[in-house]
Design an enzyme around this catalytic site. Sequence first.
Site, mmCIF file in Angstrom:
data_model
loop_
_atom_site.group_PDB
_atom_site.id
_atom_site.type_symbol
_atom_site.label_atom_id
_atom_site.label_comp_id
_atom_site.label_asym_id
_atom_site.label_seq_id
_atom_site.Cartn_x
_atom_site.Cartn_y
_atom_site.Cartn_z
ATOM 1 N N GLU A 52 4.857 0.844 8.810
ATOM 2 C CA GLU A 52 3.959 0.170 7.874
ATOM 3 C C GLU A 52 3.366 -1.084 8.530
ATOM 4 O O GLU A 52 4.074 -1.867 9.174
ATOM 5 C CB GLU A 52 4.764 -0.206 6.635
ATOM 6 C CG GLU A 52 3.997 -0.908 5.540
ATOM 7 C CD GLU A 52 4.892 -1.227 4.344
ATOM 8 O OE1 GLU A 52 4.348 -1.618 3.298
ATOM 9 O OE2 GLU A 52 6.138 -1.095 4.460
ATOM 10 N N LYS A 121 -1.057 2.219 -0.290
ATOM 11 C CA LYS A 121 0.291 2.183 -0.855
ATOM 12 C C LYS A 121 0.209 2.182 -2.372
ATOM 13 O O LYS A 121 -0.550 1.424 -2.967
ATOM 14 C CB LYS A 121 1.016 0.946 -0.350
ATOM 15 C CG LYS A 121 2.497 0.871 -0.676
ATOM 16 C CD LYS A 121 3.135 -0.318 0.043
ATOM 17 C CE LYS A 121 4.638 -0.387 -0.170
ATOM 18 N NZ LYS A 121 5.249 -1.473 0.625
ATOM 19 N N CYS A 230 6.432 3.234 2.394
ATOM 20 C CA CYS A 230 7.658 2.493 2.102
ATOM 21 C C CYS A 230 8.124 2.594 0.657
ATOM 22 O O CYS A 230 8.734 3.582 0.259
ATOM 23 C CB CYS A 230 7.480 1.029 2.515
ATOM 24 S SG CYS A 230 9.070 0.147 2.683
#
Length: 739
Positions: A52, A121, A230
Site C-alpha cells: 500500500e 481503498k 489493507c
Amino acid sequence: MNFHSAYDQGFARVAACTTQVHLADPAANVTGIIETARELDSRGVAVAVFPELCLTGYNIDDLLLQDVVLDATVAAIETLRAASAGLLPVIIVGAPLRRGNRLYNCAVVVHRGRVLGVVPKSYLPNYREFYEKRHFAAAADGVENGGFLTGLPTGPETADVPGAGDRPNPADGSSTPVGSSVTAGSGATDRSHPAPAGSLPGDRSEVPFGTDLLFRVTDVPGLVLHVEVCEDLWVPISPSAQAALAGATVEANLSGSPITVGRSRERHRLCRTASAKQLQAYIYAAAGPGESSTDLSWDGQTMVYECGELLSKTPRFDPEPGYCLTDVDLDAIRQERMRQGSFDDNARATGRGESAGTGESAGYRFVDLRLDPPRTDIGLERQISRFPFVPNDPALLEQDCYEAYNIQVYGLRRRLEAIGGSKVVIGVSGGLDSTHALLVAAKAMDQAGRPRSDILAFTMPGFATSDHTKSNALALCEALGVPCEILDIRPAATQMLKAMGHPAGDGEPVYDVTFENVQAGLRYDFLFRIANQRGGIVLGTGDLSELALGWCTFGVGDQMSHYNVNPGVPKTLIQHLIRWCISSAQFDEATDAVLESVLGTEISPELVPSRPGEQIQSTQAKIGPYELQDFTLFHLLRRGLRPSRIVFMSHHAWADAAAGEWPPGFRAEDRNEYSLGDIKEWTRLFLRRFVSNQFKRSTLPNGPKVVAGGSLSPRGDWRMPSDAVAHAWLADLETVPDK
C-alpha cells in the site's frame, strides 16, 4: 499444449513483494519496483503485488497532501508504465491519487505499457494508530462504480479489451454500466474531472476507476484478478468476498499494516479465512524496510494463500526488499467452486452471480488483458505434497491422527450401542489394516465400558501365511487382552479346490486368482458363520486405497462385513495412525512392541506360496506403490483433475527424493523417487482398476468417512455407474510424454 508448462497445466505464477521505501520520493521508489518487476519477469510471474502507498511510503502523514509529492507520484506511474511495456507481470502498486477535490488511497494496475485500472481503498481505518480519513476519501465517498479517472498516462489504446463502443459521456458524468467490459485508455477526456495541476503532459486517457474492476486474463483460463487495500480485508463483508462471488479467482491486497505483537497471526488468520471461504488465491503484501519509525515499526510480511492453504511467505523484518513467489492452482479453484454449489447459490442470493448467458457479473466491469505467458518448462514454484492424505507438519499430523482414530472409534462404538451388546468378530492377519482395526475395536470397548474379551479375534493361516505375521497377530491379541483362536483354512480350501476340479486341490502349484480367492472367501465365510454362532458382527478391515483399486474379494470376502472402520482411511495414513497410537501411549509397552514389528512388515496378501529364494507375494508389485496410487486417488477423488494433470503434479512431487518435505518419522531408506514413465504406467493401472471395480464399491457396508480427501461410499462422496469405462481418462493419459 506443452505438458511440462505450468501455465498450460492450469497454474499461474504470482508474487507478493516488499520494497525499500524512500519516504516521499516516488522517483526512487519506482526504481526499486521496476528492478523487482524485471526480476519477476525473468521468472515467469503473471501477477506482482506491492504494498500500500509504496510509491510514496505509507507513513508520511501530511506530506500526502503536498502537490510536489502527488505530482511526482503521477510521474512515477508514467515511469512504471513505460518500463512495463516489455515485462510479463501485471504490476500492482499503491499510490495516492487525486480525483476531483479528494485524494484516494489507490492500487494502480499496470501491464505491458498500459495503466489498466485504478482501485480506491474502500474502508479507511481511523482508530488507534490509524487516521487515514485525515487525508483520504473512501471509495464510496462521491465515487460511483462504473467511473473513470483522468490525468494518468495510460499508454497506447488497448486492442484486446471489448466494450469500447459503449463509452460514457464524460460531460454529464455518466458511467459505464455495471456488468460490462471496459477499455483502459480510450482516448476520451473526462471534463467533469480535470487533470490535476502539475500533472505531466502526454496521453491523459481515461482509466477505469472503482472497486468494481475485475481484471480478466484472456489467455490464462480462470485467471480473474481483483484488488483491495489493507483495511478492506478487516471489515465483516470485504470487497474481496463480493468480488469472489462475481468471479475473481485471485485477490491482491496491498497493505501498509504497521507491525505490533500478534498482528502477524491476525493477518495469517484473515488471509487464510478469506481464501478458504472465497475459494480463491489471496496475495498479501505489507509495507517493510524504509517506512518511518517515528511511532511505528514495519515487518514487510508477504504471503500467498489458496483455498485456506499457505503456499508461500517471506521472512519478516528483513532489512532488504524481497518477495515470495508461488504458482496458484487455477484449475483447483475452478473445481472447488464447481463442486461446492453453495458458492454460486450465495452469489445469486447477493446479486453477484453471472448475468444469464452473458458471462458477465452483476455490479462489476471486466478489464480484459492478454498476458502471453511462457509456454515452456519453467518448473513448478509450489510445494506438492507427496502424501496429500498425510500432512508434513508434525503438529498437524498428530491432530489428524487423533481425529481420525477417534472418528473410527466413535463409529464402531455407536454401531455397537445401536445393535445392543453384540460382540465383535474380526480376522487378524498381522498386517497393517487388521492391526489398526483391532486397535479401534479395543478402544471402542474401553469407551463403552465393556471387556476386551467381547472382541473375538481369529487368525486364519492359509497356504502362504508366514510365521512372522502369524506370530504378530497372536502377540498383538495377547498384549491387548483379546482372545484369539487359530483357524487353519487350508483343509477347507483344499477340499473346495478339489471339489471344483482345480489342480491346486491335488497339490499342483497352480496359483491363479481362483486359488487366491478361495482362501480370501473362506476366511470371511468362517467369520460370518462364527458371528451368527456367537452373537457378533463381522468387523471389516479393508481400507480406502484397496477399495479404490478393487484390491478385495467381492461378496463373501474382505469386501464385505457388517461394519468396517477402515473404508475412509488410505493406506498411507494407516501406518501413521498406528505410529500415533504408539507415540500417544494409547496402549501398553507390550502392545507397542508388536505394533513396531507390524510396521516393519512387507505389505502382502500372503495368498501365493513363494518358492525357496523367491520374494514373498508383494501387493505393491502387483497394483503399484500405495504412495503413488494414494496421490492419484486424492487428486482424482477430491479435485476431479485430469490424469495428465495428476501425473504432472506427481512427477514434481516424486521425481527427486532429496527435494521437498517428508512426513515426520519417514525413514531415509523408505524415501522413494519415480520417473515420469513409471508414474504414467502406474497411473494407467490405477485408472483401469478404479473404473472397472466400481461394482465392489457400490455394495459397500457401512463405515465412517474419515479424511477430507473423500470417501468411496455410494451413500456419501462417490457415486458412479458400475458399467462405466475408462476410455476418456486413458486417452488423456496418453498425452503425457514418457520422459
